[in-house]
Design an enzyme around this catalytic site. Structure first.
Site, PDB file in Angstrom:
ATOM      1  N   LEU A   8       0.810  -1.217   0.000  1.00  0.00           N
ATOM      2  CA  LEU A   8       0.000   0.000   0.000  1.00  0.00           C
ATOM      3  C   LEU A   8       0.849   1.275   0.000  1.00  0.00           C
ATOM      4  O   LEU A   8       1.685   1.458   0.879  1.00  0.00           O
ATOM      5  CB  LEU A   8      -0.927  -0.003   1.224  1.00  0.00           C
ATOM      6  CG  LEU A   8      -1.919   1.163   1.300  1.00  0.00           C
ATOM      7  CD1 LEU A   8      -2.928   1.080   0.177  1.00  0.00           C
ATOM      8  CD2 LEU A   8      -2.623   1.160   2.650  1.00  0.00           C
ATOM      9  N   ASP A   9       0.612   2.131  -0.984  1.00  0.00           N
ATOM     10  CA  ASP A   9       1.291   3.434  -1.091  1.00  0.00           C
ATOM     11  C   ASP A   9       2.805   3.320  -1.223  1.00  0.00           C
ATOM     12  O   ASP A   9       3.544   4.263  -0.934  1.00  0.00           O
ATOM     13  CB  ASP A   9       0.936   4.346   0.099  1.00  0.00           C
ATOM     14  CG  ASP A   9      -0.547   4.667   0.149  1.00  0.00           C
ATOM     15  OD1 ASP A   9      -1.188   4.677  -0.922  1.00  0.00           O
ATOM     16  OD2 ASP A   9      -1.072   4.904   1.241  1.00  0.00           O
TER      17      ASP A   9
END
Lengths: 284, 284, 284, 284
Positions: free
Chosen positions: C227-228
């Site tokens: 994530l990210d």
């Protein structure tokens, strides 16, 4: 006329501005500037004001006493009043990097910084010639793991002897102890070479390169006992691209560091900074 | 509570802030925000304040009358007081370029602009489908050299019928007559696609390309009878390089135009703009 | 003439540029643009080239086969060749925030994005009217904890039916599974509303406000299973100050998100992005 | 290995890149970097390449002769080849403003500028102590209306004696004659304290203040016989607001001037600048 700068913060209440401005007017003060801000979430009121009074030291002391008794206590204010034209005394801490030092001393010599620089302290001797070229006293206090406590004690003594108001870490490569920091709360300005809170700690340009960011930054903040976690005063960024390597980051970052640090110093000198809740209010 | 926004400018004098804040306090108003600025060169004082009063229309009228009689006249003030929560009415003028129109209508639909848009006026019919898609009335008023006076008369009538407060020229490609402009002093916002005063007039991107600049800009300003000479509200720039041709300038410029125009509109809606001496004070 | 875009990366070696440009020349290709970059640290060579060939599909296939056999294999190249004028097919994923959707559809309608948009997929029905206004098919696929696998399966089927080349998450508020991401490696573009790696995850504007930063940002990146953490395509920032609250951050951030996401989409459409080592090379 | 930098421009033709890269390869050169650009409008080709050859002065001369005979003549090239590691010699011209001088000398002392500074020339004696502090020879050549021709002649002689490659006007407050400029075509770098072409000539900060712009800038350009009309190398801007007066513009502008001028100097030193049609191509 005596020019003064008045900084206030207190819990927000109806009528503060009118009360304060009235009081100053009644005491024959002339408000030439006022800026105010309320943090609605925290219910805190902040004000910065520039006022002129008759140049009478005794009356000014009376004003302060009256302000404290009649206004500040009622509103539970934290307040400070400065002689606007009195230059504060700033100490510079450096290690081996010279770009921030050149920048600050150049600005000072150009008359851009309304500050006195009675001393430069360094854990290395490398930058002494620069201090000499600008005729600023340079004190070499080596710091090792073993002598850290004694070294900081020596630093503090030197600062005291010079009546230092605030300290600027111009790429000083040592971490100050909590004990040292406690002597200068919100009065030690550091420059960190990243866009905090990204890349705290050591080698931020390397980390930025690794992550592949498209923009790098620098951050000036007051030093607290939590490394790189203090109240941020100023930040600036510059665009980079895949063609730039770590060395390019370092070179571009130097310009950021110089600009961000000098802006933070200017804000601090002009008493435009109020710290609250680990954040800064920077008046314009 | 009734929220109001008070804008003042007048010749600078000792004690204005205290007088005004006192008066509001005495009338049971609560000042929630105050910003003030003095142009030392011109000796002009500017203030923007947000105040809350009891929600009693009659009392508010009394306040305004008293303020005018007891304060404004003494200080030779130019002042205005707005109902903060009442949305102003904005007319959009467009021609064939659609990017600013899409941007403004998209922002409006997203709830970002606290404004009503009763009408879009255009000298071409091309953008009607966009107006339709956003359910905004669209009025086509062709403009030629021959019918310019009649066309402007028709435009003015349409604006009057809609009780328009201010006009936004969203890349409207006609020059308004002085007569038209006089109907809306400091109430017509234009977007010019250059960093004024560089490259006024037609084809600024072409001129910027010819000159070989490294940065291009956009400027939003109030329209006066001097083309591209009105008070500047907002400007923004973007970096370009030799690899970009005129078409690239136009594409990059679009983003500037949208952002600069929408910022100017927001400042205007929030009554944060005071015009003086062909310049703007933009309160924060 | 047939315009093509050639993307190459391979271990760096002496003579690659001469070899490739020679080969193209020998095959009657005309190189109209070449950009090249070497990551010295990793010893990796990157090249983007635009070449024109006779408009003869059969010869082009022969060229590709010959290039692969005679050049690519020797140099251990990863390479792709695109028909420059063929518009890729882009799917949009949205939830409830509409500003990025308005922005992308407005740009598309203005002719700014050389892309086809065969489908908008959303886990909510709220934005269907916008899709309708721009005449783009809208598919509502609700996503819950329970149905996530089925929902993604339905999404993938819809993408396949439309022959989608890449996916844009225009503030899509669901986290895609690794399995979904694996179907579109370096072909899912996300916009995160912070200056990554600062403030990953949920509520970055709130975190930025808490920390008291002076600049906020937005980041567009390819989605990976972390994530990210995917390769960053583009970032942009805007200055804020103590007077701005979280809501102001959100509003200012919207403009960043729109600009950063649209720039990333443009880079991707123009095949200017090469991904390597979780970083991007963005040719100009 | 001998590192060289090759700059080429010529009318655009099919096959140039392949021809040049091939030729270098055939002569046992290793191309480590290539950047190329075509101005479609003017049909002009530009290339910058970094190549390594065996460290054999004789062979390098042969290479240049062969390149000229076999390649350059056919393509009607303007070309130059530099020894990448040989530092050029830069002269500084100053008057009374010291900020750019401090900045350049500080950067030079820090090792940031790969250049020799054999001489500082000034029409005033004020900045001599700075030159002394950095141990750079300082030559005072007063300039008046009456002695201008003689003064320039003296300047030219001093530059010749030092074998100066290029001149930097670091806020030098005299206008150079066309005759002087002709001695150093595209080799005199000036810093102008505005965002050209806005506010050319004297007192640009005052003019910017009068006009009420929201952004100010600085521009570095090569000096031509048309004042402030030469090819722009670099520009940068900073945001200002109504609260800033002319003095603030000047202070903020200083930082711009320093950064823009130092960037221009770096581009020039690295031979990244090609001038054509009164514009610059700046390779990255």
């Amino acid at each position: 006329m005596k020019k003064t700068t008045l900084l206030i913060n207190c819990p927000d209440k109806k009528g503060i501005i009118a009360t304060v401005t009235n009081f100053i007017l009644a005491k024959k003060g002339n408000i030439t500037y006022i800026d105010q801000y309320v943090d609605r979430e925290l219910g805190e009121f902040f004000m910065r004001s520039e006022c002129e009074f008759d140049n009478d030291e005794k009356k000014l002391i009376q004003f302060k006493e009256a302000f404290n008794a009649e206004i500040a206590k009622n509103y539970n204010m934290h307040w400070e009043m400065y002689d606007t034209e009195k230059k504060p005394k700033m100490a510079l801490f450096v290690s081996k990097y010279d770009h921030c030092l050149y920048d600050i001393l150049g600005r000072h010599a150009s008359g851009e910084l309304q500050v006195e620089i009675p001393i430069i302290i360094s854990n290395h001797n490398d930058l002494k010639p620069i201090a000499d070229a600008f005729s600023i006293p340079f004190k070499h206090i080596p710091v090792t793991k073993q002598n850290k406590i004694e070294a900081e004690s020596e630093q503090l003594q030197a600062l005291e002897e010079c009546n230092i108001d605030f300290v600027v870490l111009a790429r000083y490569m040592q971490i100050l102890s909590s004990d040292f920091v406690d002597h200068f709360p919100n009065k030690i300005i550091n420059i960190h070479h990243s866009f905090l809170p990204a890349f705290p700690g050591a080698k931020p340009y390397h980390s930025a390169y690794e992550r592949g960011v498209k923009i790098i930054g620098a951050t000036s903040h007051y030093v607290t006992s939590d490394l790189d976690e203090g109240p941020i005063i100023e930040q600036e960024v510059v665009r980079i691209s895949h063609i730039h390597n770590v060395q390019d980051f370092i070179l571009k970052g130097r310009d950021l560091e110089k600009i961000v640090l000098s802006r933070a110093i200017k804000h601090h000198i002009a008493r435009k900074v109020l710290v609250y809740n680990n954040k800064t209010v920077i008046f314009s």
